[in-house]
Each structure stands twice: as C-alpha cells, then as structure tokens.
Design an enzyme around this catalytic site. Structure first.
Site, PDB file in Angstrom:
ATOM      1  N   ASP A 133     -16.483  19.786  30.815  1.00 53.27           N
ATOM      2  CA  ASP A 133     -17.474  20.238  29.823  1.00 53.27           C
ATOM      3  C   ASP A 133     -16.986  19.926  28.406  1.00 53.27           C
ATOM      4  O   ASP A 133     -17.712  20.135  27.430  1.00 53.27           O
ATOM      5  CB  ASP A 133     -17.832  21.721  29.999  1.00 53.27           C
ATOM      6  N   SER A 134     -15.768  19.356  28.296  1.00 55.97           N
ATOM      7  CA  SER A 134     -15.321  18.833  26.996  1.00 55.97           C
ATOM      8  C   SER A 134     -16.258  17.725  26.527  1.00 55.97           C
ATOM      9  O   SER A 134     -16.194  17.310  25.366  1.00 55.97           O
ATOM     10  CB  SER A 134     -13.877  18.315  27.088  1.00 55.97           C
ATOM     11  N   ASP A 189     -17.245  20.187  36.312  1.00 56.90           N
ATOM     12  CA  ASP A 189     -16.747  21.336  35.554  1.00 56.90           C
ATOM     13  C   ASP A 189     -17.909  22.293  35.298  1.00 56.90           C
ATOM     14  O   ASP A 189     -18.915  21.908  34.687  1.00 56.90           O
ATOM     15  CB  ASP A 189     -16.199  20.809  34.217  1.00 56.90           C
ATOM     16  N   LYS A 218     -14.910  22.999  39.260  1.00 53.78           N
ATOM     17  CA  LYS A 218     -13.817  23.722  38.590  1.00 53.78           C
ATOM     18  C   LYS A 218     -14.424  24.817  37.735  1.00 53.78           C
ATOM     19  O   LYS A 218     -15.493  24.623  37.140  1.00 53.78           O
ATOM     20  CB  LYS A 218     -13.006  22.771  37.700  1.00 53.78           C
ATOM     21  N   GLU A 261     -13.160  28.217  34.900  1.00 56.10           N
ATOM     22  CA  GLU A 261     -12.077  28.787  34.095  1.00 56.10           C
ATOM     23  C   GLU A 261     -11.924  30.276  34.371  1.00 56.10           C
ATOM     24  O   GLU A 261     -12.914  30.969  34.592  1.00 56.10           O
ATOM     25  CB  GLU A 261     -12.377  28.587  32.597  1.00 56.10           C
ATOM     26  N   GLU A 318      -3.592  24.437  31.636  1.00 52.73           N
ATOM     27  CA  GLU A 318      -3.708  23.762  30.347  1.00 52.73           C
ATOM     28  C   GLU A 318      -2.827  24.474  29.331  1.00 52.73           C
ATOM     29  O   GLU A 318      -2.973  25.696  29.117  1.00 52.73           O
ATOM     30  CB  GLU A 318      -5.180  23.785  29.900  1.00 52.73           C
TER      31      GLU A 318
HETATM   32  O1  KIV Z   1     -13.517  19.948  30.036  1.00 49.83           O
HETATM   33  C1  KIV Z   1     -12.433  19.442  30.293  1.00 49.83           C
HETATM   34  O2  KIV Z   1     -12.173  18.248  30.103  1.00 49.83           O
HETATM   35  C2  KIV Z   1     -11.420  20.324  30.840  1.00 49.83           C
HETATM   36  C3  KIV Z   1     -10.016  19.899  30.648  1.00 49.83           C
HETATM   37  C4  KIV Z   1      -9.609  20.195  29.252  1.00 49.83           C
HETATM   38  C5  KIV Z   1      -9.157  20.523  31.641  1.00 49.83           C
HETATM   39  O3  KIV Z   1     -11.722  21.378  31.322  1.00 49.83           O
END
Ligand code: KIV
Length: 290
Positions: free
Chosen positions: A48-49, A87, A117, A119, A186
């Site tokens: 989600d980055s 994500d 994934k 968090e 992270e």
């Molecule tokens: O969104 C992402 O790229 C991530 C990484 C920073 C682990 O969650």
C-alpha cells in the site's frame, strides 16, 4: 521470459529450512513486475506504499481496496510465477474478522494473489486466524507499521528499548500461533530480529532490520531512485533510473523545441499513389461542395 516454476509455499519453506535466503520486492505495476519476474525474485508484495510512490499521497491511509486490486492484477500479469502478496489497505481488515476475510478473498479471487499481508501485533491475531482459517495464507507485519505511523511517532526504528522489543518478540510468537505463514519486520534492531528468527518456525523477512532473517525485502522505487521525496537509510540504491529518466526527458524537451525530434524513423508515410488519390478526392470534394 524467465522459465521457472511457480513459487509455492512449500518451496519458500524449503528455502527457509535449507538456509537459502528468500528474496522479496515491493512493486506496483505490470512493467516493474516484468523485470522482477526476469530476475526470479521469490516473493512480490504489492504494497500500500503505492499510495505514496504511485499516487503521490503523503502516506498510505487514503489507499483503497480497489486501488490495491487494480495494481495487484497488473503485477500478477507481469510476474506470473512469483509468490504474490496483496497488502491489505487501511480499514480493509481493522473493523472485524469478517471484513478482513472478505477483503483478503478479493485479493485471491480478483487479482490472483497467493497471500495477503496485514499490519499489527497481538490485537490483529484474530484477523490473522480468521484469514488463515479461510484457507488464505497471511503474512504479519511488525515493527514500523506505516498505517499506524502517527501513533508510533513517525517513521522511526521500533524496539530500541527492551520493553518495546519484548512486546515485538511476543507479538511475533502470537502471530505465528494465530497461523501467519510468514512475518515481515520493518525497522527493528538487528539483534532483536536475530532473537525472533532463531525462535520462529515460519519465514522471517527483514526490511531494514538487519541480516538475521530468512529473507530480505526492498521497495522497487527505493532501489532505483524513483521516489523523489526521500531515500530511507535501509534502502540500497542499485541503479539511478530516476536520473536516467530525467536526463532523457530534458533531452526530449530540448529536441522537440529545437526541431530535432521527430526524425523520419519516428513517423509513418503514405505511398505516393495513395497520397495523390487522396489529394484528388479532396480537391474534387471541395469543388463539389463549393
Ligand atoms: O507497503 C509496503 O510496501 C509495505 C512495506 C513497507 C513492507 O508494507
């Protein structure tokens, strides 16, 4: 195209038990994923980055499920054989186990992901369990968790003090017990990461958390100098594609302005006889219309 078999969970677990490091990259679209596929990277995270790197937001919170699905579909088309992880964006899993399972299912059904994934520590254990119980492999994410960056006091190392480090070590055990197939850490200190890796029976992946993990993750845009706002310390730059692109764009502007672009090899002609006929027809029409 690279000629490798589809990466599977047993293949990843074998790497872990054989002591072969697992490679993982965050990337966001078809073209990036094409190159990642050629390099035979094991795991790809559609992070989600992308809210920051692709959409220009300040953080990840505005990213939606539809954004994530669309990008994941492109990445899957570019990298058919990687172990693809979607994500889960902000508020796609926090409200309830049921919402979490439904959205995890969208990554699998609509984007061809292999896993998701999310968090968070012990408070997310029931989400991990619900998703894993639904038959969807799920990765945990501990340490710096960008969706909670305000609560964590900014993008900073987590677990430098023993109390917070202990909590992270315990959270890792709880997520493993809840059914996570792997956990990403992270920005935690290297020796804390080492303790966690030594205790884990699932693959532990490090992003800026040192070498004592079963695998490493980097973000495509950080690796190739593509994100203009900042370069995190943990990122190694393997090539400055941003500079190559900028130089190319400046040259393009100069060539168009100076009438050096385009050249004959950059355009398409029409055969003389067809062009003569076209002109004849146009002249005829104009006469008729007049
Ligand atoms: O969104 C992402 O790229 C991530 C990484 C920073 C682990 O969650």
């Amino acid at each position: 195209m690279a000629d490798r078999k589809k990466v599977t969970l047993p293949a990843l677990l074998k790497k872990m038990t054989d002591g072969v490091p697992i490679t993982m990259i965050t990337c966001y679209d078809y073209s990036m994923a094409h190159w990642v596929e050629q390099a035979e990277v094991d795991m790809v995270l559609v992070g989600d980055s992308l809210g920051m790197t692709m959409l220009g937001y300040e953080g990840t919170l505005p990213v939606t499920m539809d954004d994530m699905i669309r990008h994941s579909q492109g990445v899957r088309r570019g990298s058919p054989t990687c172990w693809l992880i979607g994500d889960m964006p902000y508020m796609s899993y926090q409200p309830s186990d049921e919402i979490a399972v439904r959205n995890a299912g969208r990554f699998m059904a609509e984007a061809g992901c292999d896993a998701v994934k999310l968090e968070g520590g012990r408070q997310m254990a029931s989400r991990i369990k619900a998703i894993a119980d639904a038959g969807i492999p799920v990765m945990g994410h501990l340490g710096l968790t960008p969706q909670s960056v305000s609560a964590l006091g900014g993008f900073r190392v987590q677990g430098k003090g023993w109390e917070q480090a202990l909590r992270i070590v315990e959270d890792a055990r709880l997520l493993e017990e809840a059914g996570a197939f792997s956990i990403l850490f992270e920005m935690i200190p290297d020796r804390v990461q080492q303790i966690i890796t030594e205790r884990a029976r699932i693959p532990i992946i490090s992003l800026g958390s040192g070498p004592h993990a079963h695998g490493q993750l980097l973000i495509f845009h950080d690796m190739f100098g593509l994100y203009p706002r900042f370069k995190p310390k943990m990122a190694k730059v393997y090539g400055n594609a941003g500079e190559v692109i900028l130089n190319g764009l400046k040259q393009y502007v100069a060539e168009v302005t100076g009438r050096q672009f385009p050249q004959p090899e950059n355009w398409f002609g029409i055969p003389d006889d067809q062009f003569a006929e076209l002109k004849k027809m146009l002249n005829g029409r104009m006469t008729k219309d007049e």
